[in-house]
Design an enzyme around this catalytic site. Structure first.
Site, PDB file in Angstrom:
ATOM      1  N   GLY A 196      60.902  25.562 -13.336  1.00 27.23           N
ATOM      2  CA  GLY A 196      61.864  25.943 -14.484  1.00 27.23           C
ATOM      3  C   GLY A 196      62.995  24.818 -14.479  1.00 27.23           C
ATOM      4  N   ALA A 197      63.147  24.111 -15.485  1.00 30.60           N
ATOM      5  CA  ALA A 197      64.313  22.987 -15.698  1.00 30.60           C
ATOM      6  C   ALA A 197      65.216  23.510 -16.658  1.00 30.60           C
ATOM      7  N   ILE A 200      69.593  26.888 -14.257  1.00 31.89           N
ATOM      8  CA  ILE A 200      69.504  26.975 -12.861  1.00 31.89           C
ATOM      9  C   ILE A 200      68.955  25.903 -12.265  1.00 31.89           C
ATOM     10  N   ALA A 289      63.125  29.410 -11.000  1.00 32.74           N
ATOM     11  CA  ALA A 289      64.301  29.649 -11.821  1.00 32.74           C
ATOM     12  C   ALA A 289      63.570  29.618 -13.169  1.00 32.74           C
ATOM     13  N   VAL A 290      62.811  30.715 -13.654  1.00 24.85           N
ATOM     14  CA  VAL A 290      62.318  30.862 -14.852  1.00 24.85           C
ATOM     15  C   VAL A 290      62.791  32.042 -15.776  1.00 24.85           C
ATOM     16  N   ARG A 292      65.948  35.132 -16.527  1.00 24.51           N
ATOM     17  CA  ARG A 292      66.321  36.293 -15.663  1.00 24.51           C
ATOM     18  C   ARG A 292      66.089  37.548 -16.758  1.00 24.51           C
ATOM     19  N   ALA A 340      78.496  34.917 -18.558  1.00 21.86           N
ATOM     20  CA  ALA A 340      79.375  35.595 -18.279  1.00 21.86           C
ATOM     21  C   ALA A 340      80.425  35.715 -19.021  1.00 21.86           C
ATOM     22  N   HIS A 464      97.383   9.859 -24.716  1.00 18.01           N
ATOM     23  CA  HIS A 464      96.419   8.922 -24.322  1.00 18.01           C
ATOM     24  C   HIS A 464      96.973   8.365 -22.890  1.00 18.01           C
TER      25      HIS A 464
HETATM   26  P1  FAD Z   1      75.938  41.004 -13.638  1.00 13.91           P
HETATM   27  O1  FAD Z   1      76.863  40.172 -13.387  1.00 13.91           O
HETATM   28  O2  FAD Z   1      74.582  41.139 -13.199  1.00 13.91           O
HETATM   29  O3  FAD Z   1      76.412  42.554 -13.049  1.00 13.91           O
HETATM   30  C1  FAD Z   1      75.855  43.653 -13.055  1.00 13.91           C
HETATM   31  C2  FAD Z   1      76.170  44.724 -12.049  1.00 13.91           C
HETATM   32  O4  FAD Z   1      75.555  46.040 -12.251  1.00 13.91           O
HETATM   33  C3  FAD Z   1      75.947  44.327 -10.471  1.00 13.91           C
HETATM   34  O5  FAD Z   1      76.975  44.282  -9.653  1.00 13.91           O
HETATM   35  C4  FAD Z   1      75.078  45.437 -10.076  1.00 13.91           C
HETATM   36  O6  FAD Z   1      75.239  45.729  -8.841  1.00 13.91           O
HETATM   37  C5  FAD Z   1      75.354  46.614 -11.182  1.00 13.91           C
HETATM   38  N1  FAD Z   1      74.379  47.609 -11.277  1.00 13.91           N
HETATM   39  C6  FAD Z   1      72.934  47.342 -11.685  1.00 13.91           C
HETATM   40  N2  FAD Z   1      72.301  48.486 -11.892  1.00 13.91           N
HETATM   41  C7  FAD Z   1      73.148  49.458 -11.362  1.00 13.91           C
HETATM   42  C8  FAD Z   1      73.155  50.908 -11.159  1.00 13.91           C
HETATM   43  N3  FAD Z   1      72.051  51.572 -11.503  1.00 13.91           N
HETATM   44  N4  FAD Z   1      74.240  51.521 -10.876  1.00 13.91           N
HETATM   45  C9  FAD Z   1      75.433  50.838 -10.330  1.00 13.91           C
HETATM   46  N5  FAD Z   1      75.550  49.475 -10.592  1.00 13.91           N
HETATM   47  C10 FAD Z   1      74.466  48.789 -11.095  1.00 13.91           C
HETATM   48  N6  FAD Z   1      77.088  32.314 -16.362  1.00 13.91           N
HETATM   49  C11 FAD Z   1      78.307  31.701 -16.940  1.00 13.91           C
HETATM   50  O7  FAD Z   1      78.864  31.897 -17.771  1.00 13.91           O
HETATM   51  N7  FAD Z   1      78.514  30.552 -16.452  1.00 13.91           N
HETATM   52  C12 FAD Z   1      77.906  30.057 -15.254  1.00 13.91           C
HETATM   53  O8  FAD Z   1      78.381  29.013 -14.675  1.00 13.91           O
HETATM   54  C13 FAD Z   1      76.910  30.575 -14.723  1.00 13.91           C
HETATM   55  N8  FAD Z   1      76.236  30.177 -13.469  1.00 13.91           N
HETATM   56  C14 FAD Z   1      75.415  31.121 -13.023  1.00 13.91           C
HETATM   57  C15 FAD Z   1      74.616  30.619 -11.811  1.00 13.91           C
HETATM   58  C16 FAD Z   1      73.484  31.404 -11.336  1.00 13.91           C
HETATM   59  C17 FAD Z   1      72.761  30.775  -9.949  1.00 13.91           C
HETATM   60  C18 FAD Z   1      73.230  32.691 -12.111  1.00 13.91           C
HETATM   61  C19 FAD Z   1      72.008  33.486 -11.283  1.00 13.91           C
HETATM   62  C20 FAD Z   1      73.866  32.857 -13.053  1.00 13.91           C
HETATM   63  C21 FAD Z   1      75.028  32.211 -13.817  1.00 13.91           C
HETATM   64  N9  FAD Z   1      75.386  32.703 -14.787  1.00 13.91           N
HETATM   65  C22 FAD Z   1      76.334  31.871 -15.345  1.00 13.91           C
HETATM   66  C23 FAD Z   1      75.151  34.043 -15.576  1.00 13.91           C
HETATM   67  C24 FAD Z   1      76.053  34.835 -15.188  1.00 13.91           C
HETATM   68  O9  FAD Z   1      76.165  35.340 -13.764  1.00 13.91           O
HETATM   69  C25 FAD Z   1      75.612  36.286 -15.748  1.00 13.91           C
HETATM   70  O10 FAD Z   1      75.618  36.228 -17.386  1.00 13.91           O
HETATM   71  C26 FAD Z   1      76.682  37.456 -15.720  1.00 13.91           C
HETATM   72  O11 FAD Z   1      76.865  37.817 -14.357  1.00 13.91           O
HETATM   73  C27 FAD Z   1      76.368  38.694 -16.392  1.00 13.91           C
HETATM   74  O12 FAD Z   1      77.063  39.662 -16.231  1.00 13.91           O
HETATM   75  P2  FAD Z   1      76.930  41.163 -16.539  1.00 13.91           P
HETATM   76  O13 FAD Z   1      78.316  41.906 -16.057  1.00 13.91           O
HETATM   77  O14 FAD Z   1      76.214  41.536 -17.611  1.00 13.91           O
HETATM   78  O15 FAD Z   1      76.007  41.333 -15.166  1.00 13.91           O
HETATM   79  P1  NAD Z   2      66.682  29.440 -18.426  1.00 17.12           P
HETATM   80  O1  NAD Z   2      65.967  30.315 -19.431  1.00 17.12           O
HETATM   81  O2  NAD Z   2      67.809  28.641 -18.446  1.00 17.12           O
HETATM   82  O3  NAD Z   2      65.247  28.437 -17.792  1.00 17.12           O
HETATM   83  C1  NAD Z   2      64.296  28.680 -17.600  1.00 17.12           C
HETATM   84  C2  NAD Z   2      63.220  27.637 -17.612  1.00 17.12           C
HETATM   85  O4  NAD Z   2      61.949  27.878 -17.107  1.00 17.12           O
HETATM   86  C3  NAD Z   2      62.930  27.140 -19.095  1.00 17.12           C
HETATM   87  O5  NAD Z   2      62.975  26.024 -19.440  1.00 17.12           O
HETATM   88  C4  NAD Z   2      61.305  27.715 -19.358  1.00 17.12           C
HETATM   89  O6  NAD Z   2      60.625  26.943 -20.165  1.00 17.12           O
HETATM   90  C5  NAD Z   2      60.936  27.402 -17.690  1.00 17.12           C
HETATM   91  N1  NAD Z   2      59.766  28.230 -17.466  1.00 17.12           N
HETATM   92  C6  NAD Z   2      59.568  29.429 -17.544  1.00 17.12           C
HETATM   93  N2  NAD Z   2      58.275  29.894 -17.129  1.00 17.12           N
HETATM   94  C7  NAD Z   2      57.878  28.784 -16.441  1.00 17.12           C
HETATM   95  C8  NAD Z   2      56.593  28.521 -15.661  1.00 17.12           C
HETATM   96  N3  NAD Z   2      55.759  29.222 -15.386  1.00 17.12           N
HETATM   97  N4  NAD Z   2      56.643  27.466 -15.264  1.00 17.12           N
HETATM   98  C9  NAD Z   2      57.588  26.148 -15.514  1.00 17.12           C
HETATM   99  N5  NAD Z   2      58.677  26.428 -16.386  1.00 17.12           N
HETATM  100  C10 NAD Z   2      58.812  27.697 -16.643  1.00 17.12           C
HETATM  101  O7  NAD Z   2      66.682  30.373 -17.181  1.00 17.12           O
HETATM  102  P2  NAD Z   2      67.371  30.110 -15.590  1.00 17.12           P
HETATM  103  O8  NAD Z   2      67.690  28.575 -15.512  1.00 17.12           O
HETATM  104  O9  NAD Z   2      66.787  30.817 -14.826  1.00 17.12           O
HETATM  105  O10 NAD Z   2      68.755  30.782 -16.065  1.00 17.12           O
HETATM  106  C11 NAD Z   2      68.769  32.147 -16.299  1.00 17.12           C
HETATM  107  C12 NAD Z   2      70.128  32.355 -17.067  1.00 17.12           C
HETATM  108  O11 NAD Z   2      71.098  32.361 -16.109  1.00 17.12           O
HETATM  109  C13 NAD Z   2      70.197  31.762 -18.253  1.00 17.12           C
HETATM  110  O12 NAD Z   2      69.983  32.380 -19.385  1.00 17.12           O
HETATM  111  C14 NAD Z   2      71.462  31.174 -18.254  1.00 17.12           C
HETATM  112  O13 NAD Z   2      72.036  31.355 -19.386  1.00 17.12           O
HETATM  113  C15 NAD Z   2      72.189  31.846 -17.027  1.00 17.12           C
HETATM  114  N6  NAD Z   2      72.997  30.813 -16.343  1.00 17.12           N
HETATM  115  C16 NAD Z   2      73.985  29.954 -16.810  1.00 17.12           C
HETATM  116  C17 NAD Z   2      74.603  29.132 -16.076  1.00 17.12           C
HETATM  117  C18 NAD Z   2      75.834  28.379 -16.864  1.00 17.12           C
HETATM  118  O14 NAD Z   2      76.274  28.871 -17.854  1.00 17.12           O
HETATM  119  N7  NAD Z   2      75.987  27.173 -16.297  1.00 17.12           N
HETATM  120  C19 NAD Z   2      74.298  28.564 -14.894  1.00 17.12           C
HETATM  121  C20 NAD Z   2      73.100  29.249 -14.351  1.00 17.12           C
HETATM  122  C21 NAD Z   2      72.462  30.265 -15.106  1.00 17.12           C
END
Ligand code: FAD
Ligand code: NAD
Length: 490
Positions: A196-197, A200, A289-290, A292, A340, A464
């Site tokens: 997944g490019a 993530i 990383a395909v 969420r 987020a 500037h």
């Molecule tokens: P979450 O942050 O997933 O929180 C959900 C919470 O619900 C969790 O704490 C979980 O424990 C709780 N929960 C779930 N089910 C239950 C239940 N039944 N009972 C009680 N608690 C429960 N987004 C950005 O905007 N900028 C970034 O730079 C960025 N980087 C990322 C990097 C990575 C590696 C990843 C994986 C994601 C990144 N994201 C980024 C995406 C961002 O993390 C999510 O969009 C954001 O966390 C979503 O917020 P949320 O509150 O909807 O859910």
């Molecule tokens: P993504 O949707 O950004 O990318 C997944 C990629 O995997 C896509 O390009 C897709 O075509 C590819 N893919 C899917 N199945 C595949 C397969 N079988 N083989 C090869 N490629 C495949 O998802 P992500 O990178 O996992 O990130 C998840 C979410 O987390 C994103 O929606 C993103 O918004 C959020 N996130 C945000 C940030 C940020 O804001 N900087 C950072 C990390 C994550």
């Protein structure tokens, strides 16, 4: 379980950036608020902050910064006339710093919960399917094995999302990991494969590549970063390839499994298919990383009447109201980008609307950022979206190589592209590839939120030398009046 119900005005399920922000705002508005979260850290301690603070935005940005400093020190210091020798990597220390940043921020949320008198319940929540509109019921199976029953007139579901698993490459949290595992490798993998490019793949691929891994990213689509503006996606791909990320497009994963190699180290065999047919490759680690998917399983005590969209996202309207009155859903669990700040804005909107106030989220202006180096950031429409919608537009671009500040800093790759309505000159989209794009994009969001035209930006004074001046120049370029590049007058 006690038969008594604890009564609240609002019960929020999930304390990620959507849920905890909603909780703080509800409490600020005088609502008696409970927030339930089931998160436990590696030491089985409850944590607030959800994915974003614990295993998402914050730890990934901490590692991106540390690995950037390392890469700059080992590759770019000499450009500044600084000779350094004996540079070495202490990965354990880097991970400890990341963990400390996470702990500081999650403890900060705890303190905010305390000061706002939010009841934090630690455990897994399930919604009961009862018909009493004013007394919706939630059962919490707490970590301490005791259950509590809550009643509230409003419920906000903010349970977030989890990494998508692909059955042909099952995550074993050792050799084959998801994004969480990829934030905690104990040593730098020599050969790292990523499926997944997307965001993530690019961010974590950059981290480990800077620390010394040979990184190969397999992407199923032949269209790189299709969510970004085509020009920015094309230019960024060239930069990533030059940085050493081996991004293989149009490549379909067939299956992956671990094999024990001679020196007792496990390796991952990846079988894939590209234009040349079936191929295979070996890696020390593989990151999946395909994408969420929304956390909706185990959320309901009995059969729910809530409506769902495709992919098990909870169906909501523009105010995050679900199909059941008084039940709201926000963040990754509902449609829209999984970001987020999008979840937090929805949390604010829902809290204010529950308290009887007016608030909207402008879904057209949610900025996206990819924190690679250079960064990619955009807001508003892409050029391809404008074309598809049949909207006439003008383009102004300005390359950072012509910016005095970018030259002084020594970071000249990339550009700013402004798209403006051909008839009204209103800015419709801004796309940035470059150093500090994540900060510059905020100006574009504010401008577009205020309905600014490219002329409004052209008439504003920018300090500037700053990178932001390039936004000024790109806006000037819309009418053919950029100063620091050769341009045909329009
Ligand atoms: P979450 O942050 O997933 O929180 C959900 C919470 O619900 C969790 O704490 C979980 O424990 C709780 N929960 C779930 N089910 C239950 C239940 N039944 N009972 C009680 N608690 C429960 N987004 C950005 O905007 N900028 C970034 O730079 C960025 N980087 C990322 C990097 C990575 C590696 C990843 C994986 C994601 C990144 N994201 C980024 C995406 C961002 O993390 C999510 O969009 C954001 O966390 C979503 O917020 P949320 O509150 O909807 O859910
Ligand atoms: P993504 O949707 O950004 O990318 C997944 C990629 O995997 C896509 O390009 C897709 O075509 C590819 N893919 C899917 N199945 C595949 C397969 N079988 N083989 C090869 N490629 C495949 O998802 P992500 O990178 O996992 O990130 C998840 C979410 O987390 C994103 O929606 C993103 O918004 C959020 N996130 C945000 C940030 C940020 O804001 N900087 C950072 C990390 C994550």
């Amino acid at each position: 379980m006690s038969s008594e119900f604890e009564q609240f005005d609002v019960v929020i399920i999930g304390a990620g950036p959507a849920g905890y922000v909603a909780a703080i705002r509800c409490a600020q508005l005088g609502l008696n608020t409970a927030c339930i979260d089931k998160w436990l850290d590696e030491e089985q301690q409850p944590r607030l902050g959800g994915t974003c603070l614990n295993v998402g935005c914050i730890p990934s940005k901490a590692l991106l910064e540390s690995s950037h400093v390392y890469a700059q020190s080992s590759q770019h210091l000499s450009m500044h006339g600084i000779e350094a020798s004996g540079l070495s990597l202490n990965l354990q220390q880097m991970m400890e710093r990341k963990n400390k940043v996470v702990k500081t921020l999650t403890s900060g949320i705890e303190a905010l919960f305390k000061s706002n008198k939010i009841t934090w319940i630690q455990g897994e929540a399930r919604i009961k399917n009862n018909q009493d509109l004013l007394n919706k019921q939630v059962i919490v199976h707490q970590h301490n094995k005791q259950s509590v029953k809550l009643k509230a007139s409003s419920i906000i579901i903010a349970t977030g999302s989890s990494p998508v698993n692909i059955p042909v490459a099952p995550v074993d949290n050792d050799s084959i990991v998801d994004s969480t595992g990829a934030l905690s490798f104990s040593e730098v993998p020599q050969k790292l494969g990523i499926i997944g490019a997307g965001v993530i793949g690019l961010e974590l691929g950059s981290v480990w590549s800077r620390l010394g891994s040979e990184v190969t990213i397999f992407e199923a689509q032949d269209n790189f970063l299709s969510i970004a503006d085509t020009l920015i996606a094309r230019e960024s791909l060239k930069i990533y390839l030059k940085q050493g990320l081996d991004i293989q497009l149009n490549t379909r994963l067939l299956e992956a499994h671990t094999v024990d190699s001679e020196n007792r180290k496990k390796t991952v065999q990846v079988n894939y298919q590209n234009q040349d047919g079936k191929q295979s490759a070996q890696f020390d680690k593989l990151i999946i990383a395909v994408g969420r998917s929304p956390n909706t399983s185990d959320l309901f005590e009995d059969e729910t009447e809530l409506e769902f969209d495709e992919g098990r996202f909870i169906h909501v309207n523009q105010h995050c109201e679900t199909s059941l009155p008084g039940i709201y859903a926000i963040g990754d669990i509902v449609r829209g980008p999984m970001l987020a700040h999008k979840g937090s804005e929805e949390g604010l909107m829902v809290a204010e609307r529950i308290a009887g106030k007016f608030r909207e989220v402008n879904y057209d202006l949610i900025p996206s950022v990819i924190y690679t180096h250079p960064e990619i950031a955009w807001a508003g429409k892409t050029e391809q979206e404008l074309k598809t919608a049949g909207i006439d537009y003008q383009i102004g671009t300005f390359p950072f190589v012509a910016s005095g500040r970018a030259q002084a800093v020594g970071e000249t790759s990339g550009m700013i592209k402004v798209l403006a309505d051909a008839r009204t000159d209103r800015i419709l989209g801004v796309h940035i590839l470059g150093n500090n794009a994540s900060e510059i994009i905020a100006q574009a969001v504010i401008a577009m939120e205020m309905g600014a035209s490219s002329e409004d930006i052209a008439l504003s004074v920018f300090a500037h030398p700053t990178l932001s001046e390039s936004f000024h120049e790109a806006a000037l370029a819309v009418s053919g009046n950029a100063l620091h590049i050769m341009q045909k007058r329009k």
